[in-house]
Design a protein around this motif. Sequence first.
Motif, mmCIF file in Angstrom:
data_model
loop_
_atom_site.group_PDB
_atom_site.id
_atom_site.type_symbol
_atom_site.label_atom_id
_atom_site.label_comp_id
_atom_site.label_asym_id
_atom_site.label_seq_id
_atom_site.Cartn_x
_atom_site.Cartn_y
_atom_site.Cartn_z
ATOM 1 N N ALA A 133 35.199 55.561 43.012
ATOM 2 C CA ALA A 133 36.305 56.229 42.241
ATOM 3 C C ALA A 133 36.627 55.028 41.255
ATOM 4 C CB ALA A 133 37.254 56.889 42.775
ATOM 5 N N LYS A 134 36.745 54.126 41.610
ATOM 6 C CA LYS A 134 37.522 52.962 40.874
ATOM 7 C C LYS A 134 36.402 52.608 39.662
ATOM 8 C CE LYS A 134 39.950 51.550 44.506
ATOM 9 N NZ LYS A 134 39.474 50.965 45.364
ATOM 10 N N VAL A 135 35.246 52.561 39.994
ATOM 11 C CA VAL A 135 34.130 51.998 39.161
ATOM 12 C C VAL A 135 34.140 53.297 38.217
ATOM 13 C CG1 VAL A 135 31.953 50.757 38.927
ATOM 14 C CG2 VAL A 135 33.192 50.513 41.104
ATOM 15 N N GLN A 174 28.690 53.647 24.509
ATOM 16 C CA GLN A 174 28.988 52.477 25.199
ATOM 17 C C GLN A 174 30.426 52.841 25.534
ATOM 18 O OE1 GLN A 174 27.912 48.937 23.175
ATOM 19 N NE2 GLN A 174 25.925 48.794 24.066
ATOM 20 N N LYS A 175 30.863 52.758 26.803
ATOM 21 C CA LYS A 175 32.088 52.751 27.285
ATOM 22 C C LYS A 175 32.638 51.280 27.731
ATOM 23 C CE LYS A 175 35.821 53.227 30.079
ATOM 24 N NZ LYS A 175 36.158 52.830 31.413
ATOM 25 N N TYR A 176 33.857 50.854 27.217
ATOM 26 C CA TYR A 176 34.362 49.646 27.897
ATOM 27 C C TYR A 176 35.742 49.983 28.242
ATOM 28 C CZ TYR A 176 30.719 47.427 24.911
ATOM 29 O OH TYR A 176 29.411 46.910 24.680
ATOM 30 N N ARG A 235 44.255 59.663 34.911
ATOM 31 C CA ARG A 235 44.286 58.192 35.077
ATOM 32 C C ARG A 235 42.656 57.920 35.245
ATOM 33 N NH1 ARG A 235 48.142 54.669 35.664
ATOM 34 N NH2 ARG A 235 46.506 53.203 34.536
ATOM 35 N N GLY A 236 42.022 56.814 34.535
ATOM 36 C CA GLY A 236 40.733 56.578 34.720
ATOM 37 C C GLY A 236 39.697 57.655 33.785
ATOM 38 N N GLY A 237 40.356 58.225 32.892
ATOM 39 C CA GLY A 237 39.663 59.199 32.354
ATOM 40 C C GLY A 237 38.852 59.154 31.158
ATOM 41 N N SER A 238 38.876 57.575 30.669
ATOM 42 C CA SER A 238 37.895 57.496 29.491
ATOM 43 C C SER A 238 36.346 57.383 29.994
ATOM 44 C CB SER A 238 38.258 55.956 29.358
ATOM 45 O OG SER A 238 39.319 55.494 29.491
ATOM 46 N N ASP A 239 36.220 57.271 31.203
ATOM 47 C CA ASP A 239 34.700 57.518 31.638
ATOM 48 C C ASP A 239 34.196 58.636 31.515
ATOM 49 O OD1 ASP A 239 35.141 54.825 32.939
ATOM 50 O OD2 ASP A 239 35.147 55.469 34.972
ATOM 51 N N THR A 240 35.347 59.819 31.635
ATOM 52 C CA THR A 240 34.802 61.120 31.416
ATOM 53 C C THR A 240 34.683 61.400 29.859
ATOM 54 O OG1 THR A 240 35.959 61.837 33.448
ATOM 55 C CG2 THR A 240 35.836 63.400 31.789
HETATM 56 MG MG MG Z 1 38.219 53.151 34.912
#
Ligand code: MG
Length: 604
Positions: free
Chosen positions: A210-212, A6-8, A152-157
Amino acid sequence: MSLIVQKYGGTSVGTVERIQAVAKRVQKTVAQGHSVVVVVSAMGKTTDGLVKLAHDISAQPSRREMDMLLSTGEQVSIALLSMALQELGQPAISLTGAQVGIVTEAEHTRARILNIDPERVERCLLDGKVVVVAGFQGISNSTDLEITTLGRGGSDTSAVALAAALRADVCEIYTDVPGILTTDPRLVPDAQLMDEITCDEMLELASLGAKVLHPRAVEIARNYGVMLVVRSSWTDEPGTRVVSPFNEGRSLEGLEIAHPVDAVELDTNQAKVALLRVPDHPGIAARLFGEIALQDLDVDLVIQSIHEGNTNDIAFTVTQSSLNQAEAVAEAIAPSLRSHDAALDEAEVMVQAQMAKVSIAGAGMIGRPGVAAQMFTTLAKAGVNIQMISTSEVKVSCAIARDDCDRAVEALCDAFHIASSTLASHSSTPVPEADFPPVRGAALDRNQARLAVRSVPDRPGMAAQIFTRLATHGVSVDMIIQSQRCRLLDGTTTRDIAFTVTQADAEMAQQVLRADQAELGYGEVLVDPAIAKVSVVGMGMVHRPGVAAKMFQALAKQDINIQMIATSEIKISCLVSEEEGVQALQAVHAAFGLSGSQRIQVPA
Ligand code: MG
Ligand code: ASP
């Protein structure tokens, strides 16, 4: 019992109360009998705050120190979430990227993941613990063990890569929106939540989504067959499933493709029809492709480029067996597009059989200047003349003579480090399942400018040189279109090349190209910043006639002029004037039945 990652995101852990709410949700998942690995972002806008602090001290802080700074944000949230879980009586342990063995290349602030050794996480899970991992960060593969961040935004990855390494049953991305929407609800209030979207569609919708969801995360999910779900951490609604059509069972070695292209594709069954010098006013593309659709002909690539004077060229490819019929349609329309003024060059049809299409594909090319240029250079060196170019977010396609295709593919596989054995699995466009909607979502990009380079000498390597120079100056190019029509200037055949860049790069691009004007021998370089790109994406449009026609007709009905067209297998993009952008998006969104009555709440 299954294993769930799970990613928050930042807003989901933005306050102490939110962290406690997340801990409860995690605990609930464990109570249902699952093993849980949690990946978290920094709290709220922490990362933005840290970036600002750095810039208060230095105009150009070193990238290494930025990584030292920004990676602290996630370390705060993992420790707090782990404490919150322990407070609930749930055994938990927080670990940094380095501690879970997320090994990256030594590229500060934009590192790609090379490998993950999940041994420690697995051990903690066996001990009955929830493992809380810091997203966005890793450790370099150099001897100095540097802390790196993924961009930036890399936690999804991080989350999807961990899910792949652990062979998790599902990776859930929790965020502050209910899932993936059919378009931007701030522009189209009746946008709807999608139940499902494929990874390939999601990648082509990068400018929308991309933002999501970080595009690199989507690419890993696709390559490793990770089941992804995007949903809200405020509700129990199921959200959107992001599914991957195939699972190749790749090795974890080189997990995130360290190179930007992950496939070379070839289609040898193509023929080209071009309609030259058609009047530049609304409704022409709609009429042409409307007729083609009535004949049930399946169109693949479509491009339309701009020209001096008031005429456009439209070119498209069909399968060899449809060529005669498609030509007949174009020939039937052409006379009505002529003004019969003998002084003018007028509409004319040109066809070519025996064509092939070669493409390079990969999410790694988003925002990386130079990938398209490298393709053009490679083809030029192999002596392959490019007849049509069409690009989308994650793909560059070139139409070439069929006789050239072996040489082209070999050179491209070599240049982009693609084993030619992987070519086969991508080489034929997948036939979509019957229930795939032709269009899944629509997007508008108002942040682009169009450049046109006039009278480019028609010899191999010109596109290569132009786009290489732009890449050297860090300019990323989005849509590229090479015109069909040739003009004779002082005995040299020339063509126009048009492309789009972000508005911020437009002036720089113009300067770079003007500086080389004399040397490379082309004409004027013009900029139009007042354009917008409207796109539709859907797997279901493959081999389904009439989708392009429907889009062009929707725009024609609003009297919106289409300035440029570019397509990939699952995407059609049209450039329109900036002021008509929102209207164009709304018209297209409605035409494909994407609008609905449910109002989706999204944060401003
Ligand atoms: Mg994000
Ligand atoms: N905290 C990082 C950022 O704001 C990574 C992330 O949240 O995905 O970009």
